[in-house]
Motif scaffolding. Structure first.
Motif, short mmCIF file in Angstrom:
data_model
loop_
_atom_site.label_atom_id
_atom_site.label_comp_id
_atom_site.label_asym_id
_atom_site.label_seq_id
_atom_site.Cartn_x
_atom_site.Cartn_y
_atom_site.Cartn_z
N LEU A 139 0.83 -1.21 0.00
CA LEU A 139 0.00 0.00 0.00
C LEU A 139 0.86 1.26 0.00
O LEU A 139 0.53 2.24 -0.67
N ASP A 140 1.96 1.22 0.74
CA ASP A 140 2.82 2.40 0.80
C ASP A 140 3.46 2.70 -0.55
O ASP A 140 3.93 3.81 -0.80
N ASP A 141 3.47 1.69 -1.41
CA ASP A 141 4.06 1.85 -2.72
C ASP A 141 3.11 2.55 -3.70
O ASP A 141 3.42 2.71 -4.87
N ARG A 142 1.92 2.91 -3.22
CA ARG A 142 0.92 3.55 -4.08
C ARG A 142 0.51 4.91 -3.51
O ARG A 142 -0.66 5.17 -3.27
N PRO A 143 1.49 5.78 -3.27
CA PRO A 143 1.17 7.04 -2.59
C PRO A 143 0.22 7.93 -3.39
O PRO A 143 -0.45 8.78 -2.82
N GLN A 144 0.18 7.73 -4.72
CA GLN A 144 -0.68 8.61 -5.53
C GLN A 144 -1.99 7.94 -5.90
O GLN A 144 -2.68 8.38 -6.81
N ALA A 145 -2.34 6.88 -5.19
CA ALA A 145 -3.63 6.24 -5.46
C ALA A 145 -4.72 7.10 -4.82
O ALA A 145 -4.70 7.37 -3.61
N CYS A 146 -5.67 7.51 -5.64
CA CYS A 146 -6.74 8.41 -5.19
C CYS A 146 -7.54 7.78 -4.05
O CYS A 146 -7.91 6.61 -4.11
N LEU A 147 -7.82 8.55 -3.02
CA LEU A 147 -8.60 8.06 -1.87
C LEU A 147 -10.08 7.92 -2.21
O LEU A 147 -10.83 7.29 -1.48
N MET A 148 -10.51 8.57 -3.29
CA MET A 148 -11.92 8.59 -3.66
C MET A 148 -12.77 9.23 -2.57
O MET A 148 -13.77 8.67 -2.11
N CYS A 149 -12.33 10.40 -2.18
CA CYS A 149 -13.06 11.14 -1.14
C CYS A 149 -13.95 12.21 -1.76
O CYS A 149 -14.82 12.76 -1.08
N ALA A 150 -13.72 12.55 -3.02
CA ALA A 150 -14.52 13.53 -3.78
C ALA A 150 -14.41 14.97 -3.27
O ALA A 150 -15.20 15.82 -3.66
N ARG A 151 -13.44 15.23 -2.40
CA ARG A 151 -13.28 16.62 -1.93
C ARG A 151 -13.03 17.55 -3.11
O ARG A 151 -13.52 18.66 -3.16
N CYS A 152 -12.21 17.08 -4.05
CA CYS A 152 -11.84 17.92 -5.19
C CYS A 152 -13.08 18.33 -5.99
O CYS A 152 -13.22 19.48 -6.40
N ARG A 153 -13.95 17.38 -6.20
CA ARG A 153 -15.16 17.66 -6.99
C ARG A 153 -16.06 18.67 -6.29
O ARG A 153 -16.64 19.57 -6.92
N LYS A 154 -16.15 18.52 -4.96
CA LYS A 154 -17.06 19.40 -4.22
C LYS A 154 -16.64 20.86 -4.27
O LYS A 154 -17.48 21.75 -4.19
N VAL A 155 -15.32 21.11 -4.39
CA VAL A 155 -14.87 22.51 -4.34
C VAL A 155 -14.63 23.12 -5.71
O VAL A 155 -14.39 24.32 -5.81
N CYS A 156 -14.68 22.32 -6.75
CA CYS A 156 -14.31 22.85 -8.07
C CYS A 156 -15.29 23.95 -8.52
O CYS A 156 -16.48 23.69 -8.68
N PRO A 157 -14.78 25.15 -8.74
CA PRO A 157 -15.69 26.24 -9.15
C PRO A 157 -16.26 26.03 -10.54
O PRO A 157 -17.24 26.67 -10.92
N GLN A 158 -15.65 25.15 -11.33
CA GLN A 158 -16.16 24.88 -12.68
C GLN A 158 -17.17 23.74 -12.69
O GLN A 158 -17.69 23.39 -13.75
N GLY A 159 -17.37 23.10 -11.53
CA GLY A 159 -18.27 21.95 -11.49
C GLY A 159 -17.71 20.74 -12.23
O GLY A 159 -18.47 19.87 -12.70
N LEU A 160 -16.40 20.67 -12.34
CA LEU A 160 -15.79 19.54 -13.07
C LEU A 160 -15.79 18.27 -12.20
O LEU A 160 -15.61 18.35 -10.98
N PRO A 161 -15.92 17.12 -12.82
CA PRO A 161 -15.90 15.85 -12.07
C PRO A 161 -14.45 15.44 -11.80
O PRO A 161 -13.95 14.44 -12.34
N VAL A 162 -13.77 16.22 -10.97
CA VAL A 162 -12.32 16.05 -10.80
C VAL A 162 -11.99 14.64 -10.32
O VAL A 162 -11.05 14.01 -10.79
N ASN A 163 -12.80 14.12 -9.39
CA ASN A 163 -12.50 12.78 -8.87
C ASN A 163 -12.61 11.72 -9.96
O ASN A 163 -11.81 10.79 -10.03
N ASP A 164 -13.60 11.88 -10.85
CA ASP A 164 -13.70 10.93 -11.96
C ASP A 164 -12.48 11.02 -12.86
O ASP A 164 -11.97 10.01 -13.35
#
Ligand code: SF4
Ligand code: SF4
Length: 401
Positions: free
Chosen positions: A313-338
């Motif tokens: 698991l430690d070998d995958r530091p850039q594996a997305c947590l799938m928390c969707a925080r990015c999507r919630k804050v995007c001012p463009q409404g982009l599906p950043v998590n997707d």
């Protein structure tokens, strides 16, 4: 197959009507609907016990093998042979969707069921669906597979939207009445906390099966965080409500490819955290042979296994947590998590076709997306692993220009 969510429409409008760097479209407030009553319990059914280690899949009572088959990457004759090999090995749950491999996954499974109908009865069939407002996609999948029902329907449920929950409940109750569905379910790789908590609040006993991204499990060393604590609390509540838990995005695909020394500890860790079965995308006969040999009768992990699971698991530091925080804050409404998940399919998994197929469901214009962020850094500021950002969005968009 498209996900007709409200924000997908907004995004499409945005990318169709604005130029690069222009202002965004805001999302309208979601109305809250009245939720349908939970599904009544099914009569007890006698299931055949599988030859591989298994456990009960929540209230379904199904003796699910601890390793199950995510048919996300199979196609054509090899896919049919892999599916047959997996089932012959004793794995008794398979998951597919008309969207996987551009329809080739479900076709490969259908070919097996058509050649030998007994294979349909050997598995607990899970189908992923996108649109709770129409039965057409379900009917088409059932027809293709030559079966009159699916054992579980995993409808996409990515945002904590009560209207979506209500629509899923309504559709699944209707499908159960018509005999097309045995057990209720949903899949989430979006706002994991929000969706789980909405479900626990509004429909705690409705669902019987769920397929959840497991990247928030505290499996690596020093991985305990507010996210993992909250996720584990919700997972425990799901289990207490009898919801069968299938895991995805835990890293199982990569672990399988590294062999039993890595996959066995990984699978034990995921099961130990509260999952009933580890869904994995087996794609070779060597991997099937390896799965047959796994000693999963005991979840006990030796110190070496704990270290191996954490190191993987430690070998995958850039594996997305799938928390969707990015999507919630995007001012463009982009599906950043997707978009970050699509990056994972392409860059980490090496599945460009699947990445393209998933991107197509978002109805985004890649050229416009490539320059949509401008100098915005909003999602970067909330991403706990430093993955989301304008550069990564541009990188994903450029894959499809
Ligand atoms: S940088 Fe992130 S938050 Fe800003 S517009 Fe791009 S995706 Fe949205
Ligand atoms: S990219 Fe970051 S913020 Fe977005 S879902 Fe993944 S981990 Fe969360």
């Amino acid at each position: 197959m498209s996900n007709m969510s409200h924000d997908s429409v907004s995004r499409r409008d945005f990318l169709r009507t604005t130029t690069c760097g222009a202002a965004a479209v805001g999302l309208g407030a979601m109305a809250t609907g009245t939720l349908a009553a939970p599904t009544a319990s099914k009569p007890a059914t006698t299931f055949k016990k599988p030859p591989l280690p298994y456990g009960k899949l929540g209230r379904t009572g199904f003796p699910v093998t601890l390793i199950s088959f995510g048919a996300i990457r199979i196609s054509e004759r090899l896919g049919t042979r892999i599916t047959k090999g997996v089932i012959d090995a004793g794995v008794n749950l398979i998951h597919t969707s008309a969207s996987y491999m551009g329809g080739n996954s479900i076709t490969a499974i259908a070919d097996l069921f058509r050649t030998d109908k007994s294979y349909r009865d050997k598995v607990f069939l899970c189908l992923k669906s996108f649109n709770p407002d129409s039965e057409k996609e379900i009917d088409e999948m059932l027809k293709m597979l030559g079966t009159d029902h699916t054992d579980a329907l995993l409808t996409t449920f990515e945002k904590a939207d009560p209207r979506r929950l209500e629509a899923i409940q309504k559709q699944q109750e209707a499908l159960i009445k018509k005999g097309k569905l045995k057990h209720t379910g949903f899949v989430c790789h979006g706002d994991m906390h929000g969706v789980m908590e909405l479900t626990l609040e509004k429909a705690p006993k409705f669902f019987e099966v769920t397929l959840l991204a497991m990247r928030m499990l505290p499996l690596g060393k020093d991985k305990t965080s507010d996210d993992s604590t909250r996720f584990l609390k919700n997972l425990k509540a799901f289990r207490e409500n009898g919801i069968g838990i299938l895991s995805m995005k835990s890293g199982a695909k990569g672990a399988v490819e590294q062999g039993a020394d890595v996959f066995l500890p990984h699978a034990k860790a995921v099961l130990d955290a509260g999952c009933n079965s580890v869904l994995t995308s087996v794609n070779s006969f060597e991997q099937i042979d390896m799965i047959k040999t796994l000693d999963l009768k005991s979840r006990h992990m030796t110190d070496d296994e704990k270290k191996a699971a954490a190191a993987f698991l430690d070998d995958r530091p850039q594996a997305c947590l799938m928390c969707a925080r990015c999507r919630k804050v995007c001012p463009q409404g982009l599906p950043v998590n997707d978009l970050m998940r699509i990056r994972m399919y392409n860059d980490e998994y090496g599945w460009p076709d699947h990445a393209r197929s998933e991107f197509s469901t978002l109805s985004l214009d890649a050229k416009r997306l490539a320059c949509a962020c401008g100098d915005c850094t909003t999602c970067t500021q909330v991403c706990p692993i430093g993955l989301a950002g304008a550069g990564t969005v541009r990188h994903v968009a450029e894959m499809f220009v």
